[in-house]
Design a protein around this motif. Structure first.
Motif, PDB file in Angstrom:
ATOM      1  N   VAL A  75       1.158  -1.476   0.185  1.00  0.00           N
ATOM      2  CA  VAL A  75       0.095   0.039  -0.037  1.00  0.00           C
ATOM      3  C   VAL A  75       1.087   1.188  -0.179  1.00  0.00           C
ATOM      4  CG1 VAL A  75      -1.710   1.141   0.773  1.00  0.00           C
ATOM      5  CG2 VAL A  75      -2.227  -1.954   0.910  1.00  0.00           C
ATOM      6  N   GLY A  79      -2.128   5.168   0.352  1.00  0.00           N
ATOM      7  CA  GLY A  79      -2.660   4.330   0.103  1.00  0.00           C
ATOM      8  C   GLY A  79      -3.224   4.821  -1.437  1.00  0.00           C
ATOM      9  N   VAL A  82      -2.280   0.265  -4.912  1.00  0.00           N
ATOM     10  CA  VAL A  82      -2.172  -0.257  -3.858  1.00  0.00           C
ATOM     11  C   VAL A  82      -1.639  -1.620  -5.068  1.00  0.00           C
ATOM     12  CG1 VAL A  82      -3.628  -2.020  -2.884  1.00  0.00           C
ATOM     13  CG2 VAL A  82      -4.302   0.199  -2.608  1.00  0.00           C
ATOM     14  N   GLY A 205      -6.248   2.351   1.671  1.00  0.00           N
ATOM     15  CA  GLY A 205      -5.817   1.173   0.634  1.00  0.00           C
ATOM     16  C   GLY A 205      -5.680  -0.466   1.219  1.00  0.00           C
TER      17      GLY A 205
END
Length: 277
Positions: A75, A79, A82, A205
């Protein structure tokens, strides 16, 4: 005070272990604790996915795990991107006009070093090249430009490095008033301030990752130490705050892990591995 990690005894259902990097997995000197590779192997053998969840970009995170990035999850960019086993499974883009607006304010505000993050690439002003020793820790591919004005690239995050270690002050006094309703802003330690689209953070994420894996958030263990870890710690079933974290972080954890300098993440992973046998 949070209860000790030793009181978390229901570890057998954990399917994902997500850890922040700086001041969580890594020691104060940025070194990786000895034995990480063996722990990732042990988790993988037991069907548990290891995940690095960081404000760092994907390329830097892949290089941090040269022997395992193809077997783990990442991640990246808090976020905004990913990856699972080197496959990009999610990405987010900031509107170009909006990132130019942030960069314009950051360029004209003393004390900060703005960085436009474009997945594996980063753009920095030529005037700030003197900070390359710090920037290169996080960004492996840096392009120096005289101005941000003509940039037209896909960007998923903007970061500002504060050599004065006053990111929270700048967040509160400068950047939150200007952008707090249009972007998600978070301090990544005392020296970094990160900007993502609203709704994008380490928690989102992790949500994308568990959905892709087909597992529950209750079966995730996460480790963190500071503000940008809060959205991740708040949603998982097993949330560990590092012993070196500021006390305000205790409100966002279930258990207290040993400090980063004591390889606290690995200590808890060993218990997870034992429970998964």
């Amino acid at each position: 005070m949070l209860p000790s990690y030793l009181t978390d005894t229901d570890l057998s259902s954990i399917k994902l272990v997500a850890t922040d990097m700086d001041l969580t997995l890594l020691a104060d000197d940025k070194s990786m604790p000895e034995g990480v590779d063996e722990r990732i192997d042990a988790l993988t053998e037991r069907g548990v996915v290891f995940c690095a969840a960081s404000g760092r970009p994907g390329l830097a995170l892949r290089e941090s795990f040269p022997d395992h990035h193809a077997d783990m999850a990442i991640v990246a960019d808090n976020g905004a991107s990913v990856y699972l086993r080197d496959e990009l499974i999610y990405r987010d883009l900031i509107d170009r006009d909006l990132y130019h607006e942030v960069l314009s304010l950051a360029t004209g505000t003393p004390g900060g070093v703005p960085v436009l993050c474009a997945f594996d690439d980063a753009y920095v002003l030529e005037r700030d090249r003197d900070h390359e020793d710090v920037l290169s820790i996080y960004y492996r591919s840096i392009t120096y430009v005289d101005s941000f004005d003509d940039l037209d690239v896909d960007s998923n995050k903007i970061s500002i490095y504060f050599p004065g270690w006053d990111s929270k002050k700048n967040l509160d006094e400068v950047y939150a008033p200007a952008f707090g309703t249009r972007l998600y802003l978070t301090c990544a330690g005392n020296e970094w301030l990160d900007f993502m689209n609203i709704g994008i953070d380490k928690g989102s994420g992790i949500r994308h990752l568990v959905e892709h894996l087909g597992i529950d958030l209750a079966d995730v263990a996460a480790f963190g130490d500071t503000y940008n870890d809060i959205p991740m710690l708040d949603i998982v079933g097993h949330s560990y705050v590092m012993a070196n974290a500021a006390e305000h972080m205790h409100a966002h954890g279930t258990f207290l892990a040993p400090s980063n300098n004591d390889a606290g993440v690995l200590t808890v992973i060993d218990r997870i591995v034992e429970a998964a046998k």
